[in-house]
Design a protein around this motif. Sequence first.
Motif, short mmCIF file in Angstrom:
data_model
loop_
_atom_site.label_atom_id
_atom_site.label_comp_id
_atom_site.label_asym_id
_atom_site.label_seq_id
_atom_site.Cartn_x
_atom_site.Cartn_y
_atom_site.Cartn_z
N SER A 121 0.86 -1.18 0.00
CA SER A 121 0.00 0.00 0.00
C SER A 121 0.90 1.23 0.00
O SER A 121 1.89 1.27 0.73
CB SER A 121 -0.90 0.01 1.24
OG SER A 121 -1.82 -1.05 1.16
N LEU A 123 1.12 5.74 -0.62
CA LEU A 123 0.47 7.04 -0.74
C LEU A 123 0.96 7.63 -2.05
O LEU A 123 2.14 7.93 -2.20
CB LEU A 123 0.83 7.94 0.44
CG LEU A 123 0.11 9.28 0.47
CD1 LEU A 123 -1.40 9.07 0.64
CD2 LEU A 123 0.65 10.14 1.60
N LYS A 142 -4.50 7.14 -1.42
CA LYS A 142 -3.96 5.81 -1.10
C LYS A 142 -4.24 4.84 -2.22
O LYS A 142 -5.32 4.82 -2.79
CB LYS A 142 -4.56 5.31 0.21
CG LYS A 142 -4.15 6.13 1.39
CD LYS A 142 -4.80 5.63 2.66
CE LYS A 142 -4.41 6.52 3.83
NZ LYS A 142 -5.09 6.13 5.05
#
Length: 147
Positions: A121, A123, A142
């Motif tokens: 994951s 940003l 995100k």
Amino acid sequence: MFKFILLVTLVAVAAAEVELVVKDCGSHDAIINSIRVDQCDAEPCIVHKGQDYTIHVNFTATRTVQEAHNVLHGGIGFLQAPFPLHPENACQGSVQCPIVSGQTYEYVQTMTCPSFAPSVSVLARWEVKDEHRQDIFCFTTKLSIRG
């Protein structure tokens, strides 16, 4: 007949794009009105390595600029990795330059999630910069990268 209408409604809802919740990260020359990704149906967007994703940014220019350049980074904590965008010159895409103050534009850009990206994951920080390398607009959101 009711079942058919219900099925059509469910398919339409499932196919709808999600308007992303984003954080403005320093837009200098524009106000972002909305952002959506065609292939995103939930947040965070799940992106698969090697696949294309198209983003739409509706924005209103607050200053006239002559040039626009695409910049995208993915970050985990303090580590930021660039993601290639083609063309780098945003004026060769959906937005024609100069970008004129007071006018509203629909910026459309397709990117390919690199095959070398880790499955994590991140940003994402998406910027379109002017001729002075200041952000015309900038936002973060995100993403979840998958294999």
